[in-house]
Design an enzyme around this catalytic site. Structure first.
Site, PDB file in Angstrom:
ATOM      1  N   ASP A  82      -0.806   1.662  -4.044  1.00 28.70           N
ATOM      2  CA  ASP A  82      -1.679   0.738  -4.778  1.00 28.70           C
ATOM      3  C   ASP A  82      -2.972   1.412  -5.235  1.00 28.70           C
ATOM      4  O   ASP A  82      -3.920   0.733  -5.645  1.00 28.70           O
ATOM      5  CB  ASP A  82      -1.977  -0.503  -3.932  1.00 28.70           C
ATOM      6  CG  ASP A  82      -2.661  -0.187  -2.616  1.00 28.70           C
ATOM      7  OD1 ASP A  82      -2.524   0.950  -2.116  1.00 28.70           O
ATOM      8  OD2 ASP A  82      -3.345  -1.071  -2.072  1.00 28.70           O
ATOM      9  N   LYS A 110     -11.299   0.432  -0.993  1.00 23.73           N
ATOM     10  CA  LYS A 110     -11.330   1.877  -1.169  1.00 23.73           C
ATOM     11  C   LYS A 110     -10.730   2.192  -2.529  1.00 23.73           C
ATOM     12  O   LYS A 110     -10.015   1.363  -3.104  1.00 23.73           O
ATOM     13  CB  LYS A 110     -10.619   2.582  -0.038  1.00 23.73           C
ATOM     14  CG  LYS A 110      -9.209   2.117   0.256  1.00 23.73           C
ATOM     15  CD  LYS A 110      -8.788   2.694   1.587  1.00 23.73           C
ATOM     16  CE  LYS A 110      -7.350   2.369   1.938  1.00 23.73           C
ATOM     17  NZ  LYS A 110      -7.196   1.036   2.530  1.00 23.73           N
ATOM     18  N   SER A 165       0.803  -1.221   0.000  1.00 28.61           N
ATOM     19  CA  SER A 165       0.000   0.000   0.000  1.00 28.61           C
ATOM     20  C   SER A 165       0.836   1.272   0.000  1.00 28.61           C
ATOM     21  O   SER A 165       1.652   1.488  -0.874  1.00 28.61           O
ATOM     22  CB  SER A 165      -0.956  -0.036   1.185  1.00 28.61           C
ATOM     23  OG  SER A 165      -1.846   1.026   1.096  1.00 28.61           O
ATOM     24  N   HIS A 166       0.672   2.063   1.040  1.00 23.45           N
ATOM     25  CA  HIS A 166       1.326   3.371   1.132  1.00 23.45           C
ATOM     26  C   HIS A 166       2.735   3.266   1.722  1.00 23.45           C
ATOM     27  O   HIS A 166       3.402   4.282   1.877  1.00 23.45           O
ATOM     28  CB  HIS A 166       0.480   4.276   2.010  1.00 23.45           C
ATOM     29  CG  HIS A 166       0.219   3.654   3.364  1.00 23.45           C
ATOM     30  ND1 HIS A 166      -0.623   2.578   3.516  1.00 23.45           N
ATOM     31  CD2 HIS A 166       0.720   3.920   4.573  1.00 23.45           C
ATOM     32  CE1 HIS A 166      -0.639   2.213   4.772  1.00 23.45           C
ATOM     33  NE2 HIS A 166       0.174   3.006   5.451  1.00 23.45           N
ATOM     34  N   ASP A 196      -2.135   6.631  -3.569  1.00 20.09           N
ATOM     35  CA  ASP A 196      -0.985   6.007  -2.903  1.00 20.09           C
ATOM     36  C   ASP A 196      -0.381   4.863  -3.719  1.00 20.09           C
ATOM     37  O   ASP A 196      -0.720   4.684  -4.898  1.00 20.09           O
ATOM     38  CB  ASP A 196      -1.391   5.511  -1.505  1.00 20.09           C
ATOM     39  CG  ASP A 196      -2.284   4.289  -1.564  1.00 20.09           C
ATOM     40  OD1 ASP A 196      -3.033   4.156  -2.542  1.00 20.09           O
ATOM     41  OD2 ASP A 196      -2.229   3.456  -0.630  1.00 20.09           O
ATOM     42  N   ASP A 226      -5.431   2.903  -3.795  1.00 24.57           N
ATOM     43  CA  ASP A 226      -6.736   2.850  -3.127  1.00 24.57           C
ATOM     44  C   ASP A 226      -6.971   4.045  -2.209  1.00 24.57           C
ATOM     45  O   ASP A 226      -8.105   4.352  -1.866  1.00 24.57           O
ATOM     46  CB  ASP A 226      -6.951   1.509  -2.391  1.00 24.57           C
ATOM     47  CG  ASP A 226      -5.908   1.234  -1.326  1.00 24.57           C
ATOM     48  OD1 ASP A 226      -4.955   2.030  -1.188  1.00 24.57           O
ATOM     49  OD2 ASP A 226      -6.043   0.212  -0.626  1.00 24.57           O
ATOM     50  N   ARG A 227      -5.914   4.728  -1.813  1.00 22.38           N
ATOM     51  CA  ARG A 227      -6.101   5.922  -0.988  1.00 22.38           C
ATOM     52  C   ARG A 227      -6.143   7.166  -1.867  1.00 22.38           C
ATOM     53  O   ARG A 227      -5.611   7.159  -2.980  1.00 22.38           O
ATOM     54  CB  ARG A 227      -4.949   6.086  -0.005  1.00 22.38           C
ATOM     55  CG  ARG A 227      -4.858   4.962   0.991  1.00 22.38           C
ATOM     56  CD  ARG A 227      -3.787   5.228   2.016  1.00 22.38           C
ATOM     57  NE  ARG A 227      -3.788   4.172   3.017  1.00 22.38           N
ATOM     58  CZ  ARG A 227      -3.354   4.313   4.258  1.00 22.38           C
ATOM     59  NH1 ARG A 227      -2.844   5.462   4.651  1.00 22.38           N
ATOM     60  NH2 ARG A 227      -3.396   3.302   5.098  1.00 22.38           N
TER      61      ARG A 227
END
Ligand code: G16
Length: 543
Positions: free
Chosen positions: A279, A376, A113-114, A277, A281-282
């Site tokens: 991936d 998300k 992710s982030h 971010d 999703d944010r």
């Protein structure tokens, strides 16, 4: 090319956190580490005969190696077909969209992710189920238990598949279809948003700066915003996914996306800024000289959802994670729809979305999404905002100020204390838990405390109970402080302190959030002894 059964020794540290298993690349690249986890997953999943699996990741270092490993093991598991994004790339929301659109039985997302990437950075893996969302706790718990027992790996000795050319090939009779990562996702966005109105907005001179942070959101944002909606070339910056995200931290908040913030606060700033971010999703949304908090963003989207084609019929309900501000609760109350408070972690929204109890959901951690997928979705949130700007003719700032005028402002901040020794963090949380019974009714650091508890959630759909989800201290004036330990870090522990105070008085809406929250900061320090226990005078990050 035979299927092989190879001996292995179990690892004991493969417990998935808030969002899958996340570790340093150096941990993942140990012999059999990834293989062990994938075998544990495949051992827990039912027979795969005739089933389709989706595989893709955010393109970070180790992504390609991991994809090839998973393809060989999926063939040994007996899947009929694997859909893999070109170059091994699929954003997290795109994995969800592809699972749902193709009727796949699930998918494997390769991402931390982030978190930073590169050889010294982080890697991660998680499994999503047939609804497109992260596997629920009963599945992740079973995988963890199995990972401690795995003694045999089943794989194929087939050579690597070419991931860069679209089309079909096979391993041990399993079809491997390399798909364009954007197509299915873009189809979905076209169904939800008024692309004509957005096109007209860009044609009228509206200026956006979308910072993809050298991560997987780049190809999606370029294809949709520049390729289809007429945003001028150069609207999407840092658009090429890099294995190390250019050495930066692909976490869209004002601290890590400081370059975007600088552009939006400069002379001749664009009308809107946005970032996604690692991936994708944010999301972060920024107006001209105006930063939007994720909690306010969710509330604005909920308040105006009917203006957007995909949500014209209205919202069944909304949900937010417990530490997220109560701004959306106020909007939900005025719309007469339910608002659910869930633990942190997108997986907790899955049942509510599947049961049509909620349509929109979001979190303070820069995550916003809806029933269109079960993750998300960063670009979706940005398109939602642009659609609202196009049909209302208002600015980002005007929409947020309207929210504050109508419902009051939820002044909000999150203070993170990163890389604390785990034992110290556990002592701090235990100390807080020890005070829960005595705090209510007392006044601490000038704050009159109404309640204190450790958040527990009973899923309204399946009745499952998740306890110890964070310490809440609520004040008589409605303010609150929440303490929880991050479930996504890979170095020691991260303490998150969430601070919220409601300000109904419109003349005070421009108050500096950090100043306005000072009494709550003192309360947090007094009850949790953060400085003494962590040795840190300041949070590492304040958002
Ligand atoms: C993951 C989950 C989010 C959650 C976040 C919390 O985000 O998907 O639902 O809000 O973790 O992180 P922490 O436990 O560190 O506070 P992501 O974007 O890392 O997948």
């Amino acid at each position: 090319m035979p299927i092989l059964t190879l001996p292995t020794t179990p690892f004991t540290d493969q417990k998935p956190g808030t969002s899958g298993l996340r570790k340093k690349v150096s941990v993942f690249s140990q012999k059999n580490y990834l293989e062990n986890f994938v075998q544990a997953l495949f051992d827990v999943l039912p027979d795969a005969t005739g089933l389709t699996l989706v595989v893709g990741g955010d393109g970070r270092f180790y992504n390609r190696v991991a994809v090839q490993t998973i393809l060989r093991m999926a063939a040994a598991k007996g899947y009929a077909r694997v859909l893999v994004g070109q170059g091994g790339i699929l954003s997290t929301p795109a994995v969800s969209a592809v699972i749902r659109a193709t009727g796949a039985s699930g998918g494997i997302v390769l991402s931390a992710s982030h978190n930073p990437g590169g050889p010294d950075g982080d890697f991660g893996i998680k499994y999503n189920i047939a609804n497109g969302g992260p596997a629920p706790e009963k599945v992740t718990d079973a995988v963890f238990a199995r990972s401690r027992e795995v003694r045999e790996l089943r794989t194929s000795d087939a050579a690597d598949i070419s991931l860069d050319v679209l089309g079909s090939s096979s391993i041990e009779g399993m079809e491997v279809l390399v798909i364009d990562p954007v197509v299915q996702y873009a189809d979905l966005m076209r169904k939800l948003f008024d692309f004509d109105a957005i096109r007209a907005l860009f044609a009228s001179g509206f200026r956006l700066r979308f910072d993809a942070m050298h991560a997987v959101g780049g190809p999606y944002a370029k294809a949709i915003l520049e390729g289809e909606l007429g945003a001028p070339a150069g609207t999407v910056v840092n658009a090429v996914p890099l294995e190390d995200f250019g050495g930066l931290h692909p976490d869209p908040n004002p601290v890590n996306a400081e370059d975007l913030i600088a552009h939006l606060f400069a002379d001749n700033a664009p009308d809107m800024g946005a970032a996604s971010d690692g991936d994708a999703d944010r999301n972060m949304v920024v107006g001209r000289r105006f930063v939007v908090s994720p909690s306010d963003s969710l509330a604005v989207l909920a308040a105006h959802a009917k203006l957007v084609p995909g949500y014209r019929a209205g919202l069944a309900g909304v949900a937010r994670s417990m530490p997220t501000s109560t701004a959306v609760d106020r909007v939900a109350a005025s719309l007469g729809i339910p608002c659910f408070e869930t633990p942190t972690g997108w997986k907790f929204f899955g049942n509510l979305l599947d049961a049509d109890r909620v349509t929109l959901c979001g979190e303070e951690s820069y995550g916003t999404g809806s029933s269109h997928v079960r993750e998300k979705d960063g670009l979706w949130a940005v398109l939602f905002w642009i659609n609202l700007l196009a049909v209302t003719g208002k600015s980002v700032e005007a929409l947020v100020r309207e929210l504050w005028t109508t419902h009051g402002r939820c002044v909000y901040s999150r203070h993170d204390y990163e890389a604390i020794p785990t034992d110290k963090a556990d002592t701090l949380m235990a100390g807080l838990r020890g005070q829960l019974a005595t705090l209510p009714g007392t006044t601490v650091a000038g704050c009159a405390i109404a309640f204190a508890d450790d958040f527990s959630y009973t899923d309204p759909v399946d009745g499952s109970v998740s306890s110890k989800q964070g310490i809440r201290i609520g004040l008589k004036d409605g303010s609150r402080v929440v303490f929880r330990l991050s479930g996504t870090g890979t170095e020691g522990a991260t303490l998150r302190v969430y601070l919220e105070r409601h300000e109904p008085d419109a003349t005070r809406h421009d108050l500096d959030a950090q100043l306005a929250l000072q009494p709550l900061v003192h309360l947090a320090e007094t009850v949790a002894q953060i400085r003494t226990l962590t040795g840190m005078d300041q949070p590492s990050v304040m958002t």
